[in-house]
Motif scaffolding. Structure first.
Motif, short mmCIF file in Angstrom:
data_model
loop_
_atom_site.label_atom_id
_atom_site.label_comp_id
_atom_site.label_asym_id
_atom_site.label_seq_id
_atom_site.Cartn_x
_atom_site.Cartn_y
_atom_site.Cartn_z
N ASP A 57 5.44 3.31 -4.49
CA ASP A 57 5.68 2.92 -3.15
C ASP A 57 6.04 1.57 -3.09
OD1 ASP A 57 4.80 2.88 -0.63
OD2 ASP A 57 2.61 3.76 -1.10
N ARG A 60 3.58 -0.66 0.11
CA ARG A 60 2.69 -1.26 -0.55
C ARG A 60 2.32 -1.44 -1.68
NH1 ARG A 60 -0.72 4.49 1.57
NH2 ARG A 60 0.99 5.46 0.67
N TRP A 64 -1.48 -1.30 -3.99
CA TRP A 64 -1.58 -0.03 -4.82
C TRP A 64 -1.31 -1.06 -6.16
CZ3 TRP A 64 -1.54 4.93 -5.76
CH2 TRP A 64 -1.68 5.45 -5.35
#
Length: 178
Positions: A57, A60, A64
């Motif tokens: 991802d 993001r 994370w």
């Protein structure tokens, strides 16, 4: 510092642990509990999940990685508390614990702390992910394998959950809800 307990808490801990430990006499349950305990050692499954989330991802990634840092901090904090409290691991009559442990002290459960932190921190990033059920299974596994009292697991989960809730705003900074 001595672990603060009462006769009622000791009896409840002992009875619940004994009942769950009996579940570990079934070979399939024992194998699953051993595997879950092994995966949760030092928060390994959660650290890998966080890094996998960061890799999968990119939009993001920072969130994370911050969520993964919360998991690691929860684990480290539980280890520090464990060194202060110094509650010995359960010593039940009957079969030996199903796994070896890295240390002699059981309060709080570091597996539970990192698992609860992951369920909250990663759950905010992937709400339909497998985090809460896996976290619960890892927590229960520590009782089935016979290396923690229920109060160790409960306090560990409360500690990890509280740390993740407190750090959630920081971890999610800049993440938009789409």
């Amino acid at each position: 510092m001595r672990y603060p307990d009462s006769a009622v808490a000791r009896r409840a801990d002992h009875h619940l642990l004994t009942a769950l430990r009996r579940c570990g006499t079934h070979p399939d349950v024992a194998a699953a509990a051993r595997g879950l305990s092994w995966a949760g050692e030092h928060g390994a499954v959660w650290l890998l999940a966080g890094l996998a989330g960061a890799g999968a991802d990119p939009a993001r990634r920072r969130a994370w990685l911050r969520a993964t840092a919360l998991v690691a901090a929860s684990h480290a904090t539980s280890m520090a508390v464990k060194r202060v409290v110094r509650r010995p691991r359960p010593d039940l009559p009957g079969p030996a614990p199903l796994v070896r442990t890295a240390g002699r002290h059981s309060f709080p459960s570091s597996h539970a702390a990192s698992s609860a932190a992951a369920a909250i921190a990663f759950g905010a990033l992937l709400p339909r992910g497998p985090f809460p059920p896996l976290a619960a299974a890892i927590c229960v596994s520590r009782l089935v394998v016979g290396v923690h009292y229920p109060t160790d697991v409960a306090f560990g989960a409360l500690l990890g959950g509280a740390m993740a809730r407190l750090g959630r705003r920081w971890a999610l900074a800049g993440v938009r809800d789409d």
